[in-house]
Motif scaffolding. Sequence first.
Motif, PDB file in Angstrom:
ATOM      1  N   LEU A   1       0.838  -1.204   0.000  1.00  0.00           N
ATOM      2  CA  LEU A   1       0.000   0.000   0.000  1.00  0.00           C
ATOM      3  C   LEU A   1       0.874   1.255   0.000  1.00  0.00           C
ATOM      4  CD1 LEU A   1      -2.767   1.350   0.228  1.00  0.00           C
ATOM      5  CD2 LEU A   1      -2.601   1.093   2.701  1.00  0.00           C
ATOM      6  N   ARG A   2       1.951   1.261   0.778  1.00  0.00           N
ATOM      7  CA  ARG A   2       2.823   2.431   0.852  1.00  0.00           C
ATOM      8  C   ARG A   2       3.654   2.599  -0.405  1.00  0.00           C
ATOM      9  NH1 ARG A   2       6.891   2.085   4.097  1.00  0.00           N
ATOM     10  NH2 ARG A   2       6.540   0.027   4.926  1.00  0.00           N
ATOM     11  N   MET A   3       4.066   1.504  -1.020  1.00  0.00           N
ATOM     12  CA  MET A   3       5.068   1.566  -2.077  1.00  0.00           C
ATOM     13  C   MET A   3       4.549   1.158  -3.447  1.00  0.00           C
ATOM     14  SD  MET A   3       8.325   0.011  -0.023  1.00  0.00           S
ATOM     15  CE  MET A   3       8.753   0.586   1.624  1.00  0.00           C
ATOM     16  N   GLY A   4       3.253   0.905  -3.571  1.00  0.00           N
ATOM     17  CA  GLY A   4       2.711   0.556  -4.865  1.00  0.00           C
ATOM     18  C   GLY A   4       2.938  -0.905  -5.219  1.00  0.00           C
ATOM     19  N   ALA A   5       2.548  -1.261  -6.450  1.00  0.00           N
ATOM     20  CA  ALA A   5       2.641  -2.662  -6.877  1.00  0.00           C
ATOM     21  C   ALA A   5       4.078  -3.148  -6.901  1.00  0.00           C
ATOM     22  CB  ALA A   5       1.999  -2.825  -8.254  1.00  0.00           C
ATOM     23  N   ARG A   6       5.008  -2.316  -7.386  1.00  0.00           N
ATOM     24  CA  ARG A   6       6.407  -2.736  -7.428  1.00  0.00           C
ATOM     25  C   ARG A   6       6.951  -3.003  -6.035  1.00  0.00           C
ATOM     26  NH1 ARG A   6      10.653   0.588 -10.441  1.00  0.00           N
ATOM     27  NH2 ARG A   6       9.657   2.312  -9.345  1.00  0.00           N
ATOM     28  N   GLY A   7       6.618  -2.131  -5.093  1.00  0.00           N
ATOM     29  CA  GLY A   7       7.061  -2.346  -3.728  1.00  0.00           C
ATOM     30  C   GLY A   7       6.466  -3.601  -3.123  1.00  0.00           C
ATOM     31  N   GLY A   8       5.185  -3.870  -3.436  1.00  0.00           N
ATOM     32  CA  GLY A   8       4.555  -5.078  -2.924  1.00  0.00           C
ATOM     33  C   GLY A   8       5.178  -6.343  -3.473  1.00  0.00           C
ATOM     34  N   VAL A   9       5.475  -6.337  -4.778  1.00  0.00           N
ATOM     35  CA  VAL A   9       6.111  -7.513  -5.389  1.00  0.00           C
ATOM     36  C   VAL A   9       7.530  -7.679  -4.839  1.00  0.00           C
ATOM     37  CG1 VAL A   9       6.952  -8.495  -7.558  1.00  0.00           C
ATOM     38  CG2 VAL A   9       4.703  -7.408  -7.474  1.00  0.00           C
ATOM     39  N   ALA A  10       8.247  -6.562  -4.629  1.00  0.00           N
ATOM     40  CA  ALA A  10       9.597  -6.648  -4.067  1.00  0.00           C
ATOM     41  C   ALA A  10       9.562  -7.216  -2.654  1.00  0.00           C
ATOM     42  CB  ALA A  10      10.247  -5.268  -4.068  1.00  0.00           C
ATOM     43  N   THR A  11       8.568  -6.803  -1.857  1.00  0.00           N
ATOM     44  CA  THR A  11       8.416  -7.356  -0.517  1.00  0.00           C
ATOM     45  C   THR A  11       8.128  -8.851  -0.584  1.00  0.00           C
ATOM     46  OG1 THR A  11       7.532  -5.241   0.240  1.00  0.00           O
ATOM     47  CG2 THR A  11       7.165  -7.139   1.656  1.00  0.00           C
ATOM     48  N   THR A  12       7.275  -9.243  -1.537  1.00  0.00           N
ATOM     49  CA  THR A  12       6.967 -10.662  -1.728  1.00  0.00           C
ATOM     50  C   THR A  12       8.226 -11.457  -2.041  1.00  0.00           C
ATOM     51  OG1 THR A  12       4.721 -10.215  -2.510  1.00  0.00           O
ATOM     52  CG2 THR A  12       5.719 -12.300  -3.194  1.00  0.00           C
ATOM     53  N   LEU A  13       9.051 -10.957  -2.963  1.00  0.00           N
ATOM     54  CA  LEU A  13      10.282 -11.664  -3.328  1.00  0.00           C
ATOM     55  C   LEU A  13      11.242 -11.732  -2.139  1.00  0.00           C
ATOM     56  CD1 LEU A  13      10.863 -10.210  -6.920  1.00  0.00           C
ATOM     57  CD2 LEU A  13       9.921 -12.443  -6.289  1.00  0.00           C
ATOM     58  N   GLY A  14      11.251 -10.682  -1.312  1.00  0.00           N
ATOM     59  CA  GLY A  14      12.080 -10.723  -0.114  1.00  0.00           C
ATOM     60  C   GLY A  14      11.597 -11.779   0.866  1.00  0.00           C
ATOM     61  N   CYS A  15      10.283 -11.845   1.086  1.00  0.00           N
ATOM     62  CA  CYS A  15       9.717 -12.868   1.972  1.00  0.00           C
ATOM     63  C   CYS A  15      10.055 -14.271   1.480  1.00  0.00           C
ATOM     64  CB  CYS A  15       8.201 -12.702   2.064  1.00  0.00           C
ATOM     65  SG  CYS A  15       7.652 -11.270   3.006  1.00  0.00           S
ATOM     66  N   VAL A  16       9.911 -14.480   0.176  1.00  0.00           N
ATOM     67  CA  VAL A  16      10.192 -15.798  -0.401  1.00  0.00           C
ATOM     68  C   VAL A  16      11.677 -16.127  -0.282  1.00  0.00           C
ATOM     69  CG1 VAL A  16      10.221 -17.099  -2.558  1.00  0.00           C
ATOM     70  CG2 VAL A  16       8.195 -15.791  -1.922  1.00  0.00           C
ATOM     71  N   SER A  17      12.537 -15.127  -0.445  1.00  0.00           N
ATOM     72  CA  SER A  17      13.975 -15.367  -0.292  1.00  0.00           C
ATOM     73  C   SER A  17      14.297 -15.817   1.130  1.00  0.00           C
ATOM     74  CB  SER A  17      14.760 -14.092  -0.630  1.00  0.00           C
ATOM     75  OG  SER A  17      14.538 -13.698  -1.961  1.00  0.00           O
ATOM     76  N   GLY A  18      13.664 -15.158   2.119  1.00  0.00           N
ATOM     77  CA  GLY A  18      13.861 -15.582   3.504  1.00  0.00           C
ATOM     78  C   GLY A  18      13.334 -16.976   3.754  1.00  0.00           C
ATOM     79  N   LEU A  19      12.212 -17.298   3.149  1.00  0.00           N
ATOM     80  CA  LEU A  19      11.636 -18.642   3.264  1.00  0.00           C
ATOM     81  C   LEU A  19      12.600 -19.695   2.698  1.00  0.00           C
ATOM     82  CD1 LEU A  19       8.012 -19.654   2.439  1.00  0.00           C
ATOM     83  CD2 LEU A  19       9.841 -20.784   1.213  1.00  0.00           C
ATOM     84  N   LEU A  20      13.196 -19.397   1.544  1.00  0.00           N
ATOM     85  CA  LEU A  20      14.108 -20.355   0.916  1.00  0.00           C
ATOM     86  C   LEU A  20      15.377 -20.550   1.743  1.00  0.00           C
ATOM     87  CD1 LEU A  20      13.746 -19.380  -2.856  1.00  0.00           C
ATOM     88  CD2 LEU A  20      12.759 -21.347  -1.657  1.00  0.00           C
ATOM     89  N   VAL A  21      15.799 -19.501   2.457  1.00  0.00           N
ATOM     90  CA  VAL A  21      16.944 -19.665   3.362  1.00  0.00           C
ATOM     91  C   VAL A  21      16.622 -20.717   4.418  1.00  0.00           C
ATOM     92  CG1 VAL A  21      18.309 -18.531   5.168  1.00  0.00           C
ATOM     93  CG2 VAL A  21      17.910 -17.372   2.996  1.00  0.00           C
TER      94      VAL A  21
END
Length: 221
Positions: A1-21
């Motif tokens: 919501l704060r950062m728009g669609a690109r920010g939301g997708v970037a947050t998603t990729l960060g969450c998934v990266s942490g999950l894969l760790v």
Amino acid sequence: LRMGARGGVATTLGCVSGLLVHVVCSGLGVSAVLVHSAGAFHVVRLVGAAYLVWLGVRALHSAWKGGPDVPAAPVTHDAPTAPGVCETPSSAPSGPAHWRAYRAASRGMVSRAWMEGFLSNVLNPKVAVFYLAVLPNVVAAGGMAGADGASGAGALGGAFVRACLFGGMQAVVAVLWFSFLSVSVHRARATLLRPGVQRALEGGVGGLMVGFGLRLALDRG
């Protein structure tokens, strides 16, 4: 919501990266050491709790201060103003210098969004506990942990591959779902970023994050 669609997708990729760790660490047995070492688990839990509280306090500060945390896009005379943007072409900043500043701010925003998502998951010790509880059953279901005629190294390698495949499937589902959610929320930004609505959302989410962080820090389970 704060950062728009690109920010939301970037947050998603960060969450998934942490999950894969966590998936890789669990597959290699590193998470077992973390979970069975009370001191190490306690430290990671407190660090994760502190990070949640910090995110919550920042959201509460944003709610108190008011105003979106998104860089303003330059408005050109030959392009329509985006929905929800209050600036007019005559008052909006424009020109090459502002475009460069806008791109730099956008890149920084995306990097920060990815890092927030990554730290939120990689500092969550309960994700490690989840994979340690689930992955043995996943590996055993594939018949790789105790395959007849397989060497110890071969069985271990097969188990690790299956664990990574399981984590990879989870990652794909998470990316698809949260990217869809980010785009959907982005389309509703014109309404959700109204000052009163935004401050209520920031305040509510900030309070929840602080509460979750304190609960995690005080959890004795």
